[in-house]
Design an enzyme around this catalytic site. Structure first.
Site, PDB file in Angstrom:
ATOM      1  N   THR A 198       0.893  -1.139   0.000  1.00  0.00           N
ATOM      2  CA  THR A 198       0.000   0.000   0.000  1.00  0.00           C
ATOM      3  C   THR A 198       0.932   1.189   0.000  1.00  0.00           C
ATOM      4  O   THR A 198       2.069   1.063   0.415  1.00  0.00           O
ATOM      5  CB  THR A 198      -0.835  -0.028   1.301  1.00  0.00           C
ATOM      6  OG1 THR A 198      -1.792  -1.079   1.207  1.00  0.00           O
ATOM      7  CG2 THR A 198      -1.568   1.266   1.549  1.00  0.00           C
ATOM      8  N   THR A 249      -0.044   0.415   6.497  1.00  0.00           N
ATOM      9  CA  THR A 249       0.148  -0.625   5.485  1.00  0.00           C
ATOM     10  C   THR A 249       0.374  -1.965   6.173  1.00  0.00           C
ATOM     11  O   THR A 249       0.999  -2.015   7.217  1.00  0.00           O
ATOM     12  CB  THR A 249       1.349  -0.304   4.569  1.00  0.00           C
ATOM     13  OG1 THR A 249       1.577  -1.423   3.714  1.00  0.00           O
ATOM     14  CG2 THR A 249       2.614  -0.053   5.379  1.00  0.00           C
ATOM     15  N   GLY A 252      -4.408  -5.971   6.009  1.00  0.00           N
ATOM     16  CA  GLY A 252      -5.487  -5.015   6.214  1.00  0.00           C
ATOM     17  C   GLY A 252      -6.536  -5.423   7.223  1.00  0.00           C
ATOM     18  O   GLY A 252      -7.054  -4.592   7.967  1.00  0.00           O
TER      19      GLY A 252
END
Lengths: 330, 330
Positions: A198, A249, A252
């Site tokens: 991410t 990040t 998740g």
């Protein structure tokens, strides 16, 4: 340059504050931190060339954001400029270079939050938006909503003058190979940096306002319209002038369950700890206790930066008005 | 019955704890609270018949959840049982009776969270799932993910043995009229109770575990795949045995930006306030300061319940093992 961009009233205040102004009063603080994903990033798995490419693109993103802050721009503009460069780089799992879903499609999520107003914008399940972070901002600025998803979010983009791009824009050979590997049930190899990647940025501007921005392609081989933490306010993205700006990040699902970004803010606000301890407690304490992996970048209103992770590495960078400039991976 | 369901070790502990056990040790506490949406609900706009219907369905939901707790069931089972009844009632904006989107479609969101494990499941943009709260639980129990959206979430439902229903299941004449009104740009009248409505439940079981469940049809005439706070962990739904279980209802965008449900938890955990003060601070302080409307129901591990809102009314109910039973609207 910087003095000229300050509001006249603030300038008077600064000059009149004390007979012998300190450095801090003469030069307002501003700072930016970025990340490009956390995970299994061991030195042995990286060629010197690959390392150099990552460092170069991280440096470009960091400096693009910093130069906006330096010329008196807002933390929101700076954070978005940095994230756009990481989205456009094929190295990171966001925008171009995003991982593929189980259906062989790139599905993109992003969010922004403004620490001064607590306004936020978020998008998920995009397939045709080159820079999801810009659509997140458009949602914040021009819709009454915070979170738009799927085709509806893309309709909103078109209605607001944002062009869509064909899906081929997001294609990279490396990510396609990762999907093929995942489909064959193979364990991902050292080349799989960014499997959970991410990108994100947090910034403090000279006016004292915080902002956070996060963008992702999610996880390789994801199914069932899975949405991760990146676009969820409080999970992967959060900003509040009363505490800090955070971008996360990692795996998740754990960041969602732990509401990790808002947790960092709450620790500062209600437990009174500093930015470093709040980040450490959230990642090494709460996240790790749940079994989650990843990291956060955090900046507070004094420009203090924390970049905390419990993985082998996190692509990251930080720069501030005191002259600090740092790019790191491990 | 309840004693038989307690683990033997716990029973020994309870019996051995003191020579003269107090009432609290003899009878474990359990409690449930529910809501059916907050908003402009004035006495003058309600007929006695309408009021009675709302109270009846709220009572059925409350008692269904309570009887599960009373017979030693889990807080998760109790919260879901209560929410299912509210989803199946055409009176509330969730499941059957949900409001229509701008496209004339019912789009449903829901989430559950387990306070003991911090596991969670959430779904958004459903069009064919009769009880979204059950799919949220299925996501928690049987997927590696927390949040599934749109058609992908419905694929997951079918793959896991959950039937889908035609869209006509969700149709109610009253909600269709509300959409027509909204399309004509008319201000909604007194009959528009539940325009922003959502249903939810929070529970504490005899084993001391907390759970939260929230389900919604979103807002009338919503566009662009808008998702509100209900399915967002930390915004509309949160549970943590370390603090409390929370379910929210109101103008969703403000609950997202304020991460209101996790805020209530953080206030208890890090500022050390009780459940009533945490709920009051989050709603009358933070939410109201942002311009948001709505409320939360909260229960802690001692079975203390708060039902706080800054709107004219909130459909709600609470019942506990001490004999309290309350249904209220204004």
């Amino acid at each position: 340059m910087m003095l000229r961009t300050l509001p006249a009233r603030l300038l008077v205040l600064l000059l009149a504050a004390t007979p012998a102004p300190t450095l801090a009063e003469e030069s307002p603080m501003f700072a930016i931190a970025i990340h490009g994903g956390a995970g299994v990033i061991s030195r042995s798995s990286m060629t010197p060339e690959a390392e150099k490419s990552y460092q170069e693109d991280l440096g470009k993103a960091l400096d693009a954001g910093y130069s906006i802050l330096e010329s008196g721009g807002t933390s929101m503009d700076a954070a978005i400029a940095a994230v756009k460069i990481l989205e456009d780089s094929p190295l990171f799992n966001a925008g171009r270079g995003a991982v593929f879903s189980a259906e062989g499609i790139n599905e993109l999520d992003a969010a922004v939050m403004d620490g001064q107003t607590l306004r936020a914008g978020a998008v998920a399940g995009l397939r045709h938006v080159r820079n999801p972070i810009e659509l997140a901002r458009l949602v914040m600025d021009r819709s009454p909503h915070v979170f738009l998803t799927g085709k509806g979010a893309e309709d909103f983009a078109l209605e607001n003058g944002m062009p869509l791009v064909p899906r081929s824009w997001f294609y990279t050979e490396r990510r396609w190979q990762q999907l093929e590997q995942a489909r064959r049930g193979e364990r991902l190899s050292a080349a799989d940096i960014g499997y959970y990647g991410t990108v994100g940025a947090v910034a403090l501007d000279a006016a004292g306002n915080l902002a956070a921005a996060t963008s992702t392609g999610g996880m390789t081989n994801k199914k069932w319209g899975r949405v991760g933490d990146a676009p969820l306010i409080g999970a992967g993205t959060y900003a509040d002038n009363g505490s800090c700006a955070v971008s996360a990040t990692g795996t998740g699902e754990f960041f969602i369950r732990g509401v990790i970004s808002h947790e960092v803010s709450a620790l500062m606000k209600y437990r009174g700890v500093d930015v470093a301890e709040a980040a450490r407690t959230a990642i090494q304490g709460r996240l790790a206790a749940m079994g989650g992996d990843g990291g956060v970048i955090v900046v507070d209103r004094e420009g203090n930066i924390a970049m905390e992770f419990n993985t082998e590495g996190m692509f990251r960078g930080a720069r501030d008005a005191r002259g600090k400039r740092e790019i790191a991976i491990y």
